[in-house]
Design a protein around this motif. Structure first.
Motif, PDB file in Angstrom:
ATOM      1  N   GLY A  52       0.837  -1.185   0.000  1.00  0.00           N
ATOM      2  CA  GLY A  52       0.000   0.000   0.000  1.00  0.00           C
ATOM      3  C   GLY A  52       0.879   1.245   0.000  1.00  0.00           C
ATOM      4  N   ILE A  53       0.249   2.396   0.119  1.00  0.00           N
ATOM      5  CA  ILE A  53       1.000   3.642   0.125  1.00  0.00           C
ATOM      6  C   ILE A  53       0.449   4.552   1.210  1.00  0.00           C
ATOM      7  N   ALA A  54       1.359   5.146   1.987  1.00  0.00           N
ATOM      8  CA  ALA A  54       0.966   6.060   3.049  1.00  0.00           C
ATOM      9  C   ALA A  54       0.447   7.363   2.443  1.00  0.00           C
ATOM     10  N   ALA A  55      -0.409   8.061   3.189  1.00  0.00           N
ATOM     11  CA  ALA A  55      -1.015   9.297   2.694  1.00  0.00           C
ATOM     12  C   ALA A  55       0.035  10.325   2.306  1.00  0.00           C
ATOM     13  N   ALA A  56       1.072  10.457   3.133  1.00  0.00           N
ATOM     14  CA  ALA A  56       2.121  11.435   2.851  1.00  0.00           C
ATOM     15  C   ALA A  56       2.876  11.076   1.580  1.00  0.00           C
ATOM     16  N   ASP A  57       3.155   9.785   1.396  1.00  0.00           N
ATOM     17  CA  ASP A  57       3.860   9.350   0.185  1.00  0.00           C
ATOM     18  C   ASP A  57       2.998   9.568  -1.059  1.00  0.00           C
ATOM     19  N   LEU A  58       1.704   9.328  -0.929  1.00  0.00           N
ATOM     20  CA  LEU A  58       0.799   9.551  -2.065  1.00  0.00           C
ATOM     21  C   LEU A  58       0.807  11.022  -2.457  1.00  0.00           C
ATOM     22  N   THR A  59       0.770  11.901  -1.472  1.00  0.00           N
ATOM     23  CA  THR A  59       0.801  13.337  -1.751  1.00  0.00           C
ATOM     24  C   THR A  59       2.069  13.713  -2.496  1.00  0.00           C
ATOM     25  N   ARG A  60       3.185  13.154  -2.095  1.00  0.00           N
ATOM     26  CA  ARG A  60       4.452  13.452  -2.759  1.00  0.00           C
ATOM     27  C   ARG A  60       4.443  12.974  -4.213  1.00  0.00           C
ATOM     28  N   MET A  61       3.881  11.802  -4.447  1.00  0.00           N
ATOM     29  CA  MET A  61       3.824  11.290  -5.814  1.00  0.00           C
ATOM     30  C   MET A  61       2.925  12.166  -6.679  1.00  0.00           C
ATOM     31  N   LEU A  62       1.775  12.560  -6.142  1.00  0.00           N
ATOM     32  CA  LEU A  62       0.851  13.386  -6.917  1.00  0.00           C
ATOM     33  C   LEU A  62       1.429  14.774  -7.173  1.00  0.00           C
ATOM     34  N   ASP A  63       2.197  15.286  -6.209  1.00  0.00           N
ATOM     35  CA  ASP A  63       2.895  16.559  -6.431  1.00  0.00           C
ATOM     36  C   ASP A  63       3.891  16.416  -7.576  1.00  0.00           C
ATOM     37  N   LEU A  64       4.631  15.321  -7.554  1.00  0.00           N
ATOM     38  CA  LEU A  64       5.645  15.087  -8.579  1.00  0.00           C
ATOM     39  C   LEU A  64       5.006  14.987  -9.968  1.00  0.00           C
ATOM     40  N   TYR A  65       3.826  14.345 -10.044  1.00  0.00           N
ATOM     41  CA  TYR A  65       3.170  14.168 -11.327  1.00  0.00           C
ATOM     42  C   TYR A  65       2.333  15.375 -11.730  1.00  0.00           C
ATOM     43  N   GLY A  66       2.280  16.378 -10.841  1.00  0.00           N
ATOM     44  CA  GLY A  66       1.571  17.610 -11.175  1.00  0.00           C
ATOM     45  C   GLY A  66       0.072  17.466 -11.282  1.00  0.00           C
ATOM     46  N   LEU A  67      -0.505  16.562 -10.509  1.00  0.00           N
ATOM     47  CA  LEU A  67      -1.954  16.370 -10.565  1.00  0.00           C
ATOM     48  C   LEU A  67      -2.670  17.517  -9.859  1.00  0.00           C
ATOM     49  N   ASP A  68      -3.661  18.088 -10.521  1.00  0.00           N
ATOM     50  CA  ASP A  68      -4.406  19.212  -9.953  1.00  0.00           C
ATOM     51  C   ASP A  68      -5.042  18.824  -8.632  1.00  0.00           C
ATOM     52  N   ASP A  70      -7.878  19.513  -7.338  1.00  0.00           N
ATOM     53  CA  ASP A  70      -9.287  19.141  -7.413  1.00  0.00           C
ATOM     54  C   ASP A  70      -9.491  17.739  -7.968  1.00  0.00           C
ATOM     55  N   LYS A  71      -8.415  17.116  -8.476  1.00  0.00           N
ATOM     56  CA  LYS A  71      -8.520  15.764  -9.002  1.00  0.00           C
ATOM     57  C   LYS A  71      -7.942  14.721  -8.049  1.00  0.00           C
ATOM     58  N   GLN A  76      -7.104   9.870  -3.136  1.00  0.00           N
ATOM     59  CA  GLN A  76      -6.831   9.850  -1.701  1.00  0.00           C
ATOM     60  C   GLN A  76      -7.862   9.006  -0.961  1.00  0.00           C
ATOM     61  N   SER A  77      -9.118   9.097  -1.400  1.00  0.00           N
ATOM     62  CA  SER A  77     -10.161   8.265  -0.807  1.00  0.00           C
ATOM     63  C   SER A  77      -9.909   6.794  -1.099  1.00  0.00           C
ATOM     64  N   LEU A  78      -9.470   6.505  -2.315  1.00  0.00           N
ATOM     65  CA  LEU A  78      -9.180   5.129  -2.701  1.00  0.00           C
ATOM     66  C   LEU A  78      -8.062   4.564  -1.832  1.00  0.00           C
ATOM     67  N   ALA A  79      -7.048   5.378  -1.554  1.00  0.00           N
ATOM     68  CA  ALA A  79      -5.935   4.935  -0.711  1.00  0.00           C
ATOM     69  C   ALA A  79      -6.402   4.670   0.719  1.00  0.00           C
ATOM     70  N   ARG A  80      -7.297   5.534   1.233  1.00  0.00           N
ATOM     71  CA  ARG A  80      -7.765   5.366   2.606  1.00  0.00           C
ATOM     72  C   ARG A  80      -8.589   4.099   2.783  1.00  0.00           C
ATOM     73  N   THR A  81      -9.331   3.724   1.734  1.00  0.00           N
ATOM     74  CA  THR A  81     -10.230   2.575   1.855  1.00  0.00           C
ATOM     75  C   THR A  81      -9.631   1.291   1.301  1.00  0.00           C
TER      76      THR A  81
END
Length: 287
Positions: A52-68, A70-71, A76-81
């Motif tokens: 799995g992936i921790a919330a903080a790590d997911l945020t870092r990946m999405l920052d790196l990929y430049g995901l808006d 609002d998307k 993030q919900s998928l990761a939590r569940t």
């Protein structure tokens, strides 16, 4: 594996989307690892859903990929569940892992389109019909208790169609061969036909019958179900069941091929009203 494989379906879908985001960014696994100060192995394990992936790590990946921003909520919900247990966990000892995986997909779906070539789709079966199908499929290799538990699971799945809030949309093309194949007694078949008519009257369910006289069609290879989800980040999945295992088709090109096949099938089939008339006629004909 046990039924606990079910919740990993969400992890697999998250992993698939993260892989797509990386490829869209034209970065290799090694480059992502270097930018995030991770090993390439860690990135690979996340993208293949082995971890799995921790919330903080997911945020870092999405920052790196430049995901808006609002998307991001859906991912993030998928990761939590990803580790959320479902009702099917109570049946861990009775369900094959592939079946449990499909139940997880089905429970998250918003729309399912399917073709049934040999028997009724599980979501449309009566308890009596499901019991006969389950007994035949297990070929006497399971105890009566296990058979009943599987029938109970099948009946519980139908709550997706019957719930008041956001019921699952379901479109089933049923081959005439599946309708006329005698499963159990005449009483079982009459009850099954009546149940189909009940479902067909629901706003969220469409049932069409594909007449045998229409000959060859795109799904002569067998039954399938196209599973669609509410969120745009969730790609469609095609489920194909075999005697000993299940196949999940996720390639965009292959999913499109199944969608095209379904469009051909519904065009070849009787309309919903004509289909109801045919099914009503079968109630009178069954001996």
């Amino acid at each position: 594996m046990t039924v606990r494989r079910g919740p990993t379906v969400r992890r697999r879908r998250l992993a698939s989307e993260l892989r797509r985001l990386r490829e869209r960014s034209e970065m290799t696994i090694e480059e992502v690892g270097e930018r995030l100060a991770w090993s390439a192995a860690k990135v690979s394990r996340i993208e293949t859903a082995r971890v799995g992936i921790a919330a903080a790590d997911l945020t870092r990946m999405l920052d790196l990929y430049g995901l808006d921003p609002d998307k991001r909520a859906g991912l993030q919900s998928l990761a939590r569940t990803a580790r959320t247990r479902g009702w099917w966990d109570a049946y861990a000892e009775s369900l094959p892992s592939d079946y449990a995986t499909y139940i997880q997909l089905e429970s998250d779906a918003s729309f399912i389109r399917g073709y049934s070539g040999m028997i009724m789709h599980g979501l449309l079966q009566t308890e009596g019909y499901a019991r006969e199908i389950t007994r035949s499929g297990l070929m006497g290799l399971a105890s009566p208790v296990e058979t009943e538990r599987r029938v109970e699971v099948r009946m519980t799945r139908q709550n997706l169609l019957l719930r008041e809030e956001n019921p699952l949309r379901f479109w089933s093309v049923i081959d005439e061969a599946a309708l006329t194949r005698r499963v159990g007694s005449a009483a079982v078949m009459r009850e099954q036909y009546a149940k189909l008519l009940e479902f067909a009257d629901r706003d969220n369910v469409t049932i069409q019958v594909l007449p045998a006289v229409n000959g060859a069609h795109p799904a002569t290879a067998g039954s399938f179900a196209i599973v669609e989800f509410r969120e745009p980040y969730d790609p469609d999945v095609v489920y194909v069941e075999t005697m000993t295992s299940s196949l999940y088709v996720e390639s965009d090109a292959e999913v499109y091929q199944y969608s095209l096949a379904f469009d051909h099938l519904r065009a070849m089939a009787l309309g919903p009203d004509e289909s109801k008339e045919l099914i009503a006629g079968l109630i009178k004909e069954v001996g």
